[in-house]
Design an enzyme around this catalytic site. Sequence first.
Site, PDB file in Angstrom:
ATOM      1  N   HIS A 265       0.806  -1.220   0.000  1.00 16.45           N
ATOM      2  CA  HIS A 265       0.000   0.000   0.000  1.00 16.45           C
ATOM      3  C   HIS A 265       0.839   1.270   0.000  1.00 16.45           C
ATOM      4  O   HIS A 265       0.316   2.382  -0.040  1.00 16.45           O
ATOM      5  CB  HIS A 265      -0.916  -0.025   1.232  1.00 16.45           C
ATOM      6  N   LYS A 267       2.982   4.426  -1.034  1.00 21.36           N
ATOM      7  CA  LYS A 267       2.975   5.370  -2.164  1.00 21.36           C
ATOM      8  C   LYS A 267       4.281   6.177  -2.082  1.00 21.36           C
ATOM      9  O   LYS A 267       4.398   7.120  -1.285  1.00 21.36           O
ATOM     10  CB  LYS A 267       1.769   6.315  -2.097  1.00 21.36           C
ATOM     11  N   HIS A 487      -8.983  10.996  -0.123  1.00 19.30           N
ATOM     12  CA  HIS A 487      -8.225   9.747  -0.112  1.00 19.30           C
ATOM     13  C   HIS A 487      -6.957   9.910   0.710  1.00 19.30           C
ATOM     14  O   HIS A 487      -6.170   8.983   0.876  1.00 19.30           O
ATOM     15  CB  HIS A 487      -7.885   9.333  -1.552  1.00 19.30           C
ATOM     16  N   LYS A 489      -4.623  10.406   4.073  1.00 21.41           N
ATOM     17  CA  LYS A 489      -4.625   9.841   5.412  1.00 21.41           C
ATOM     18  C   LYS A 489      -3.698  10.664   6.291  1.00 21.41           C
ATOM     19  O   LYS A 489      -2.512  10.842   5.962  1.00 21.41           O
ATOM     20  CB  LYS A 489      -4.143   8.391   5.423  1.00 21.41           C
TER      21      LYS A 489
END
Length: 599
Positions: A265, A267, A487, A489
């Site tokens: 996950h 990025k 989107h 976090k």
Amino acid sequence: MSTTPKQRCKYWDKCYRKNEEHLEQFLHPQSHRDDNQKTRGSATSSSKVAKNSSEKPEQSQKSPGFIKKNSESVPNSRNTPAPSATSLPSKSVFPSTSKSKVVTGKTRLHAKSVTNSCGSGEDTKSSGKRNQLSEDMDASTSASAARKRQRTRSTIKHDRYYFTKVVGHPDKFSENIALSFRDVLSLDGKLTTTWQFTFMVDLDWLLEEYPDNAAEGPILLFLGDKQAKEVQDRIMRQKTTCQPKKYSRIVVVPVSLPLTYGTHHTKLMVLQSEGGVRVVVHTANLVQSDWTVKTQGVWVSPLCPAMSEHDSPAGGSDFKSYLLKYLEAYKTSATDQLVRILSKYDMSGVTQVKLVGSVPGLHTNRLFGLYRLEQLLSRYVDHSRVRPGWRVVTNCSSIGSLGSDSADWLDHFVSVLQAGNSSETSRPALFQLVFPTVDMIRNSLEGYCGGGSVPYQLKTHSRQPWLRAHMCNWDCKDYGRSRVVPHIKTYTRLAPDMKSVAWFLLTSANLSKAAWGQKLSDGRLRVRSYELGVLFVGPEPLKVYNKETDSGMLVPYSLPPRPYGKADKPWIADVAYSQLDTHGNKWPIDLVGENFDID
């Protein structure tokens, strides 16, 4: 014999895509097609080649995977590109994206597009004049864009993160605080090699976004093993067509996921240019909608030059030391090579952030997950300045199964975010979770389609009804993103006066045990997923962003966070909604897709 009319391209006359497949699949203004055909040569011969070649569009998936809830069938495709934010039509203008060739890695819940049969009635003379005008405008725009990138490069700040730019947004909501994907790639001249770590990718969009000065260098793409296989299969199929070298720049690196329910996950970008390397930590997948019509966060490091032979191998940087350890944990030949490359660069100038990573496994050290965050907060936060009234606030795009009550996991998680403050051991901080409501998703720029990126599930929510008491509305009026699906976090410790934060974390990690880890009875931390974030922390609390001075930390939601009212309901992706959204759609509209994966 009837033919199905083309879908209208959602960017219409502003579309810059030039590949033949896209132009054949979607409707564009005549002048746009003429301009693109001029760059490719004769439009007639190109059309004949396309028709006669063996390359044909892949067929849509005929057997959608459904999520069953009692008698309901719920769509599980999540790959919908986003509409332009310049206008909100009464009907959806989303192009159909059920073709697996476009997006691989995950699919997003989305609504079926409504065909717009608008055409162009231009005659030959007006088309010719417009072509010349378009060329002049393109040259002017290109020069303007180059000057703008130069200004971006000289003014970019490293002690805070940036939003991603929203297509069609007024400049006032992007100036000084937002970057596009191409902005990031264009900071340092010619890119020689780039490393992209992600959960999901659209290969065609990715290649088209790379600027001319980075049009040839290799792109190493790190994906979870399942997603990597999908991309590799796509590339192999492409090699049998008339464009066998289309993806020749892409090197796919599968990342092993040893524990169930885990994902890759992270990025992360590493951008190597002739002048050095930059590290970019962000929250967006490598797909168009994530970078053009979502609320995302991007942090960009300073340019790190190559070391001289007299420099210390460590480059004098805790940042560098941790980054290399994180990459070593991947245990692939590609990351080992990247470690060797990065070891030759001086990262002593990267002092603005601390890295917080998660790596699958059972951990006893303090390197990863919740243990890493606890260590950093204990070491760097001056808790004498943080009073018990400072609340813990997070926002995320997905929520894992946290237990039947807060004592199962969340209480421990919040206590870690209070790390080192002995005065609070018996007084847990107020915890608030900023999460979009059904109304927010319905009224967003994308409508219900945007909810495909917020895959909170009914089964999970029904097991933790207590969590609703902590939930707050997504609102972002100050930065014009109240209707832009989040989107991003983030995690922070917010002062009672809303003017400062004790620390601030931008990360790929959602609120879940898989991302942060679960402490076992023997003291080990079980982490299931790869994640990465940047922690902003200093000897004093950080001021909240001030527009007038262009300084401080961006908090992505309106302050103070507004708790859910009685009528507010958290967005749950796998249930039906009958009230029409901003595009005149209900949810679900169409049953399409492959797998319902959580990002």
